[in-house]
Motif scaffolding. Structure first.
Motif, PDB file in Angstrom:
ATOM      1  N   ILE A   1      -8.548  -2.281  -4.752  1.00 53.15           N
ATOM      2  CA  ILE A   1      -7.945  -3.474  -4.184  1.00 53.15           C
ATOM      3  C   ILE A   1      -8.674  -4.683  -4.766  1.00 53.15           C
ATOM      4  O   ILE A   1      -9.892  -4.791  -4.650  1.00 53.15           O
ATOM      5  CB  ILE A   1      -8.064  -3.503  -2.647  1.00 53.15           C
TER       6      ILE A   1
ATOM      7  N   THR B   1       0.814  -1.216   0.000  1.00 51.90           N
ATOM      8  CA  THR B   1       0.000   0.000   0.000  1.00 51.90           C
ATOM      9  C   THR B   1       0.849   1.267   0.000  1.00 51.90           C
ATOM     10  O   THR B   1       0.722   2.113  -0.883  1.00 51.90           O
ATOM     11  CB  THR B   1      -0.951   0.028   1.211  1.00 51.90           C
TER      12      THR B   1
ATOM     13  N   MET C   1      -5.487  -4.912   3.775  1.00 58.94           N
ATOM     14  CA  MET C   1      -5.029  -3.978   2.752  1.00 58.94           C
ATOM     15  C   MET C   1      -5.846  -2.694   2.804  1.00 58.94           C
ATOM     16  O   MET C   1      -5.288  -1.586   2.716  1.00 58.94           O
ATOM     17  CB  MET C   1      -5.140  -4.618   1.367  1.00 58.94           C
TER      18      MET C   1
ATOM     19  N   VAL D   1      -4.509   1.241   3.318  1.00 60.09           N
ATOM     20  CA  VAL D   1      -4.822   2.269   2.323  1.00 60.09           C
ATOM     21  C   VAL D   1      -5.578   3.419   2.973  1.00 60.09           C
ATOM     22  O   VAL D   1      -5.286   4.599   2.733  1.00 60.09           O
ATOM     23  CB  VAL D   1      -5.643   1.673   1.170  1.00 60.09           C
TER      24      VAL D   1
END
Length: 281
Positions: free
Chosen positions: A81, A66, A89, A93
Motif C-alpha cells: 500500500i 482492496t 486500506m 487488506v
C-alpha cells in the motif's frame, strides 16, 4: 460560513461540509491536517481542506481498492500500500486471512499518529496486526529502490498536487510494474473523471504502455464530489477475465462481510460510461 469547511479542489466547482466540532487542526511539515465532526459523515479528515476520508463513507473507497484486485488475483499473499496513512486500506487488506504480509509506505508519520488517536475506527486495529510493516518514507523513493515483489500494489494517493504529485508519473508506474510478481495487479486512485479527466487519461496512457490488461473501474463515493471515482487497473495476468461465479466462490471462501463490494458490483464496475471511455487513450 465559519462553521463550514469549503473544499476548492476544482476550479469551477466546490463542496462544503458543516463543522459540528473541530477535533484537530494542525500543520505538519507536509500539509495541514484537520479532523472534524459532521452530522452525516461522522469524523472527516481533510488535508489542505481537501476531503481525504470520512467515517461515514470510507468503506466504499477502501473496499473497492482492496477487494477488487485481491479477489481478482485469487492468490495474493504480499500486498503493498502506497499512502493510506489513516489505516483504512490496511484494515480491508488484512481482512483477507490469505494475505501473509502487507507493506504500507506513508510519507507523513503525523498522519498515522493522529489517525490512531482521532480516527481509530478507520484502522480498526490494523496497525497492531503483525502482518503489517509500516514504512515512513516517500512512496516514489520506496518504489524506485525496493527489490521486493508484490502480488497487489495499491496506490492510495492524494490528488496529484503537493506531496502526491510524483505518484502520478510514468516513472513511478514503471517502478511499480517492476515490483509486481508475474500475475501481479496495480490499482490506483485516479480522481473523479468528470472533473479530473486529464488525470485519468495520463495514467491510462502510462498503463497502456506497461500492461497487457489496462483499464479503469468506477465507484461512487459521496464525499468525492463530481461523479463516480475512477481506479486504475493494470496487470499482465488474466485476473481481468475472472468470472462472477469464481469471484463469488472466492468471496465466500474469504468469509468477509462488506457494505459496498459484491462480486456483481466488481464485474459491473468495469463497465464504463461513454464519457469515461472517451478519456481512455
Amino acid at each position: 460560513m465559519s462553521d463550514w469547511v469549503r473544499e476548492t479542489l476544482h476550479r469551477d466547482y466546490a463542496q462544503s461540509l458543516r463543522v459540528d466540532e473541530m477535533l484537530y487542526d494542525s500543520e505538519t511539515s507536509h500539509q495541514r491536517l484537520k479532523v472534524f465532526l459532521n452530522g452525516t459523515f461522522g469524523r472527516v479528515l481533510t488535508l489542505d481542506d481537501v476531503v481525504q476520508t470520512t467515517e461515514g463513507d470510507n468503506f466504499i473507497y477502501h473496499e473497492m481498492l482492496t477487494h477488487v484486485p485481491i479477489l481478482a488475483h485469487g492468490a495474493a499473499r504480499r500486498v503493498l500500500i502506497v499512502g493510506g496513512g489513516d489505516g483504512g486500506m490496511a484494515r480491508e487488506v488484512l481482512r483477507h486471512n490469505s494475505v501473509e504480509h502487507v507493506t504500507m509506505v506513508e510519507i507523513d508519520a503525523g498522519v498515522v499518529e493522529f489517525s490512531k488517536q482521532y480516527l481509530p475506527m478507520l484502522s480498526a486495529g490494523a496497525f497492531d496486526d503483525p502482518r503489517l510493516n509500516l514504512v515512513i518514507d516517500d512512496g516514489a523513493a520506496f518504489m524506485r529502490n525496493t527489490s521486493e515483489k508484490f502480488d497487489v500494489i495499491i496506490v492510495d494517493s492524494t490528488d496529484p498536487i503537493g506531496p502526491g504529485e510524483v505518484l502520478f508519473t510514468d516513472t513511478f508506474y514503471g517502478h511499480a510494474k517492476r515490483a509486481l510478481t508475474e500475475r501481479g495487479i496495480l490499482v490506483t486512485q485516479n480522481g473523479v473523471p468528470f472533473m479530473q479527466g486529464g488525470e485519468l487519461t495520463n495514467t491510462m496512457r502510462a498503463f497502456k504502455a506497461l500492461f497487457t490488461d489496462w483499464t479503469c473501474y468506477l465507484a461512487t463515493i459521496p464525499t468525492y464530489a463530481g461523479g463516480p471515482m475512477a481506479f486504475g487497473w493494470g496487470t499482465d495476468g488474466d485476473a481481468g477475465q475472472v468470472t462472477v461465479e469464481e469471484l463469488e466462490a472466492r468471496f465466500a471462501a474469504a468469509g468477509i462481510e462488506t457494505d459496498y463490494y459484491t462480486p456483481a458490483v466488481h464485474k459491473g464496475a468495469f463497465a464504463l460510461p461513454a464519457y469515461v471511455a472517451r478519456l481512455m487513450p
